[in-house]
Write an enzyme that holds these catalytic residues in place. Structure first.
Site, short mmCIF file in Angstrom:
data_model
loop_
_atom_site.label_atom_id
_atom_site.label_comp_id
_atom_site.label_asym_id
_atom_site.label_seq_id
_atom_site.Cartn_x
_atom_site.Cartn_y
_atom_site.Cartn_z
N ARG A 96 -3.49 -9.08 -20.30
CA ARG A 96 -4.40 -8.79 -21.42
C ARG A 96 -3.83 -7.77 -22.39
O ARG A 96 -4.39 -7.55 -23.45
CB ARG A 96 -5.79 -8.40 -20.91
CG ARG A 96 -5.82 -7.24 -19.97
CD ARG A 96 -7.08 -7.26 -19.11
NE ARG A 96 -8.29 -7.35 -19.90
CZ ARG A 96 -8.74 -6.42 -20.72
NH1 ARG A 96 -8.06 -5.30 -20.87
NH2 ARG A 96 -9.86 -6.58 -21.40
N PRO A 148 0.82 -1.22 0.00
CA PRO A 148 0.00 0.00 0.00
C PRO A 148 0.86 1.27 0.00
O PRO A 148 0.33 2.35 -0.25
CB PRO A 148 -0.84 -0.10 1.28
CG PRO A 148 -0.39 -1.30 2.00
CD PRO A 148 0.57 -2.08 1.15
N ASP A 188 -10.96 -0.34 -24.47
CA ASP A 188 -11.28 -0.48 -23.05
C ASP A 188 -11.38 0.87 -22.36
O ASP A 188 -10.73 1.83 -22.75
CB ASP A 188 -10.14 -1.22 -22.32
CG ASP A 188 -10.28 -2.72 -22.43
OD1 ASP A 188 -11.37 -3.18 -22.81
OD2 ASP A 188 -9.28 -3.41 -22.15
CL1 6GU Z 1 -0.29 -3.87 -3.20
N1 6GU Z 1 -1.04 -4.56 -0.77
C1 6GU Z 1 -1.82 -4.45 0.30
N2 6GU Z 1 -1.61 -5.24 1.37
N3 6GU Z 1 -2.83 -3.59 0.39
C2 6GU Z 1 -3.04 -2.82 -0.68
C3 6GU Z 1 -2.27 -2.88 -1.83
C4 6GU Z 1 -1.25 -3.78 -1.84
N4 6GU Z 1 -2.72 -1.99 -2.72
C5 6GU Z 1 -3.74 -1.39 -2.12
N5 6GU Z 1 -3.94 -1.88 -0.90
#
Ligand code: 6GU
Length: 246
Positions: free
Chosen positions: A155, A90, A170
């Site tokens: 894709r 995140p 898309d």
């Molecule tokens: Cl890549 N990992 C985690 N644990 N939470 C996330 C994320 C990744 N992307 C958004 N939230």
């Protein structure tokens, strides 16, 4: 293209990578995806992959040794040295269609899925070459994020979709949301397909779709309109129609 995924929960990947478009792409040899269990690279008898955070605090932290050793062993086995090592976290840069397009150009990627409260910072600093987040929310682990990234990239590989047209029309690939689509029946529960789509006039259909894409983007994702390359005439039409219902 080859993608190596390193994680703590490899079973997560079995079903999603064996369905539909990705399954077919793998069978055709267009993408080779290998999932590795980080625990296989631990050395103690309990296969410990996590430990307490230095300085205290809640949760556990993924240990650096098995992650470094997994990446090094896979690279050695494949006889490669320069491969992007992408951490799913995140704290990463935000994933988008343009990041997917950028990553799809590489012949080989390694994805590392974090878990627990986090990953030892030395993995981020000295092993990862890139860090990616799929959005501003917190997932329990990087596995689902890795699946999102792999699907979006796969894709875009030439030959994976039926016609390359489907990827270029898309949502997001031209900076706009996609126009509304209809199929048979022509009238369903009294709701009719827009007559222009039955007209056979390809010029008018293209104009209607373009305008609907603009209108939908303006209503739902005005933040995207900047990148949509709207001309003066289209902007005028949009402003005249923005307030009408739906
Ligand atoms: Cl890549 N990992 C985690 N644990 N939470 C996330 C994320 C990744 N992307 C958004 N939230």
């Amino acid at each position: 293209m080859r993608i190596d995924i390193l994680c703590l929960f490899p079973e997560t990947f079995a079903s999603p990578l064996n369905q539909s478009i990705i399954k077919r792409a793998r069978e055709q040899g267009l993408v080779n995806i290998a999932v590795h269990d980080v625990r296989d690279y631990t050395h103690d008898k309990h296969h410990t992959a996590d430990d307490y955070p230095y300085g205290g605090g809640p949760g556990m932290v993924l240990k650096p040794e098995p992650v470094f050793e997994a990446v090094e062993a896979i690279k050695k086995q494949l006889g490669v040295s320069e491969v992007p090592v992408i951490l799913l976290t995140p704290q990463g840069r935000l994933f988008s269609q343009s990041v997917a397009q950028e990553l799809a150009l590489h012949p080989h990627l390694m994805l590392i899925c974090g878990h627990y409260e986090g990953l030892d910072e030395r993995v981020c600093e000295h092993l990862a070459t890139d860090q990616i987040s799929i959005g501003d929310y917190v997932l329990s682990g990087g596995e689902l994020a890795a699946l999102v990234v792999v699907d979006a990239i796969a894709r875009l590989i030439p030959g994976v979709l039926g016609s390359q047209d489907s990827a270029s029309s898309d949502s997001h690939s031209n900076g706009l949301l996609e126009y509304p689509q209809y199929t048979r029946p022509q009238v369903y529960r009294g709701w009719s397909v827009p007559p222009v789509l039955l007209s056979g006039n390809h010029g008018e259909i293209a104009q209607w779709r373009r305008r609907q894409a603009i209108l939908r983007t303006a209503r739902r994702r005005p933040d995207l309109l900047e990148k949509g390359n709207i001309c003066e005439e289209e902007r005028k039409w949009m402003l005249e129609n923005l307030l009408s219902p739906k």
